[in-house]
Write an enzyme that holds these catalytic residues in place. Structure first.
Site, PDB file in Angstrom:
ATOM      1  N   ALA A  32      45.152  51.287  10.814  1.00 54.75           N
ATOM      2  CA  ALA A  32      46.368  50.512  10.706  1.00 54.75           C
ATOM      3  C   ALA A  32      46.187  49.551   9.508  1.00 54.75           C
ATOM      4  O   ALA A  32      47.137  49.132   8.967  1.00 54.75           O
ATOM      5  CB  ALA A  32      46.667  49.542  11.987  1.00 54.75           C
ATOM      6  N   PHE A  43      49.013  46.686  15.516  1.00 53.46           N
ATOM      7  CA  PHE A  43      49.250  46.824  17.059  1.00 53.46           C
ATOM      8  C   PHE A  43      48.576  45.852  17.591  1.00 53.46           C
ATOM      9  O   PHE A  43      49.088  44.875  18.283  1.00 53.46           O
ATOM     10  CB  PHE A  43      49.106  48.099  17.713  1.00 53.46           C
ATOM     11  CG  PHE A  43      50.127  49.085  17.267  1.00 53.46           C
ATOM     12  CD1 PHE A  43      51.332  48.985  18.096  1.00 53.46           C
ATOM     13  CD2 PHE A  43      49.790  50.185  16.295  1.00 53.46           C
ATOM     14  CE1 PHE A  43      52.289  50.364  17.472  1.00 53.46           C
ATOM     15  CE2 PHE A  43      50.860  51.087  15.873  1.00 53.46           C
ATOM     16  CZ  PHE A  43      52.023  51.198  16.422  1.00 53.46           C
ATOM     17  N   ILE A 111      51.763  55.987  12.474  1.00 55.25           N
ATOM     18  CA  ILE A 111      52.971  56.806  12.740  1.00 55.25           C
ATOM     19  C   ILE A 111      53.948  56.298  11.786  1.00 55.25           C
ATOM     20  O   ILE A 111      55.284  56.561  12.323  1.00 55.25           O
ATOM     21  CB  ILE A 111      53.288  56.497  14.072  1.00 55.25           C
ATOM     22  CG1 ILE A 111      53.419  54.906  14.595  1.00 55.25           C
ATOM     23  CG2 ILE A 111      52.257  57.169  15.148  1.00 55.25           C
ATOM     24  CD1 ILE A 111      54.062  54.903  15.794  1.00 55.25           C
ATOM     25  N   ASP A 112      53.700  55.785  10.851  1.00 51.47           N
ATOM     26  CA  ASP A 112      54.819  55.144   9.692  1.00 51.47           C
ATOM     27  C   ASP A 112      54.975  56.333   8.640  1.00 51.47           C
ATOM     28  O   ASP A 112      56.091  55.778   7.800  1.00 51.47           O
ATOM     29  CB  ASP A 112      54.445  53.915   9.212  1.00 51.47           C
ATOM     30  CG  ASP A 112      52.944  53.861   8.462  1.00 51.47           C
ATOM     31  OD1 ASP A 112      52.796  55.033   7.877  1.00 51.47           O
ATOM     32  OD2 ASP A 112      52.071  52.854   8.912  1.00 51.47           O
ATOM     33  N   HIS A 127      48.203  60.716  16.232  1.00 50.99           N
ATOM     34  CA  HIS A 127      48.754  59.917  17.317  1.00 50.99           C
ATOM     35  C   HIS A 127      50.398  60.463  17.379  1.00 50.99           C
ATOM     36  O   HIS A 127      51.268  59.636  17.782  1.00 50.99           O
ATOM     37  CB  HIS A 127      48.788  58.509  16.927  1.00 50.99           C
ATOM     38  CG  HIS A 127      47.478  57.910  17.507  1.00 50.99           C
ATOM     39  ND1 HIS A 127      47.037  56.521  17.101  1.00 50.99           N
ATOM     40  CD2 HIS A 127      46.306  58.584  18.149  1.00 50.99           C
ATOM     41  CE1 HIS A 127      45.801  56.327  17.632  1.00 50.99           C
ATOM     42  NE2 HIS A 127      45.353  57.454  18.021  1.00 50.99           N
ATOM     43  N   ASN A 225      36.453  48.555   5.597  1.00 50.54           N
ATOM     44  CA  ASN A 225      37.370  47.860   6.803  1.00 50.54           C
ATOM     45  C   ASN A 225      36.954  46.511   6.629  1.00 50.54           C
ATOM     46  O   ASN A 225      35.789  46.232   6.424  1.00 50.54           O
ATOM     47  CB  ASN A 225      37.159  48.408   8.061  1.00 50.54           C
ATOM     48  CG  ASN A 225      38.104  47.937   9.172  1.00 50.54           C
ATOM     49  OD1 ASN A 225      39.290  48.046   8.931  1.00 50.54           O
ATOM     50  ND2 ASN A 225      37.704  47.500  10.368  1.00 50.54           N
TER      51      ASN A 225
END
Ligand SMILES: [Zn+2]
Length: 250
Positions: A32, A43, A111-112, A127, A225
């Site tokens: 993400a 999310f 999922i973009d 995913h 990260n």
């Protein structure tokens, strides 16, 4: 010898660049954090989607079967607006590495479809993906473009053959992750001399076990990260800032 922190990071980056040039098989794993750089809400973060009321229903399979309009209304300006979204420095960096022959594949939890928009060709979406939709009754296929045009007019897609509910191939809660994509991801991990692990907290299983498979097979992972991850102690190198990392890697 460099003594400043900046100098130290430059040395690390040079070593990494040289490793990538010589590596026969480098892959990337993205989460993400890569998308939030493009202004897309994650999310579970501080301003994440799941802080919204009822947000847990958006990707709930049982709820979707009862009322698909909830998903389509809520994802109109989140999934079906790819035209308005711009790939981030990370998406662009990965697309460039691939076109230069220095990256085999991007494995993503996102999922973009921004990796595809940036130009990445070999994208494994563990995913699921909104690139494809299927009628839940007769399995007829509908493309992202077809569905997005309907959703942008505030309508809900329905199968034009049988009237069934049309669902994106995104993995909803209550569904298994796509077996083919997962298998491919583990195969790529096991072949990787190096995997760049970017913007993932590595907490969502089984996807998070993909970088662990690289380590088990004797490869190296680099983790970028802004928060610690469970695999930090196994990483060859760690960097905190995704944007800076991506800009300096090119
Ligand atoms: Zn149908």
């Amino acid at each position: 010898m460099q003594t400043s922190l900046t100098g130290y990071i430059i040395d690390l980056m040079e070593e990494l660049k040289s490793f990538i040039r010589n590596s026969k098989f480098t892959t990337a794993f993205t989460g993400a954090g890569v998308s939030t750089l493009s202004g897309i809400r994650d999310f579970r973060g501080k301003n994440g989607l799941y802080n919204d009321e009822d947000a847990d229903k958006i990707f709930d399979l049982n709820y979707f079967m009862r009322d698909p309009s909830f998903y389509y209304k809520r994802s109109k300006n989140f999934i079906y607006n790819i035209e308005e979204k711009e790939p981030s420095a990370v998406h662009n960096m990965l697309a460039e590495l691939e076109s230069d022959g220095n990256l085999e594949a991007v494995i993503t939890q996102n999922i973009d479809i921004l990796h595809q928009k940036a130009g990445s060709k070999n994208v494994i979406e563990v995913h699921g993906t909104p690139m494809h939709h299927h009628c839940l009754k007769c399995k007829k296929h509908y493309s992202y473009e077809f569905v997005a045009a309907i959703v942008q007019q505030d309508e809900i897609p329905k199968c034009d053959d049988c009237g069934g509910i049309v669902k994106p191939d995104i993995t909803f809660f209550g569904e298994q992750l796509p077996a083919g994509a997962l298998k491919k991801a583990f195969e790529l991990a096991e072949r990787s001399e190096l995997m760049l692990v970017l913007g993932s907290s590595l907490t969502v299983q089984p996807a998070a076990s993909i970088p662990a498979a690289v380590i088990r097979a004797g490869g190296k992972i680099v983790i970028v990260n802004n928060m610690p991850t469970p695999l930090d102690e196994y990483a060859w190198k760690l960097f905190p800032d995704l944007k800076q990392f991506s800009e300096e890697l090119l």
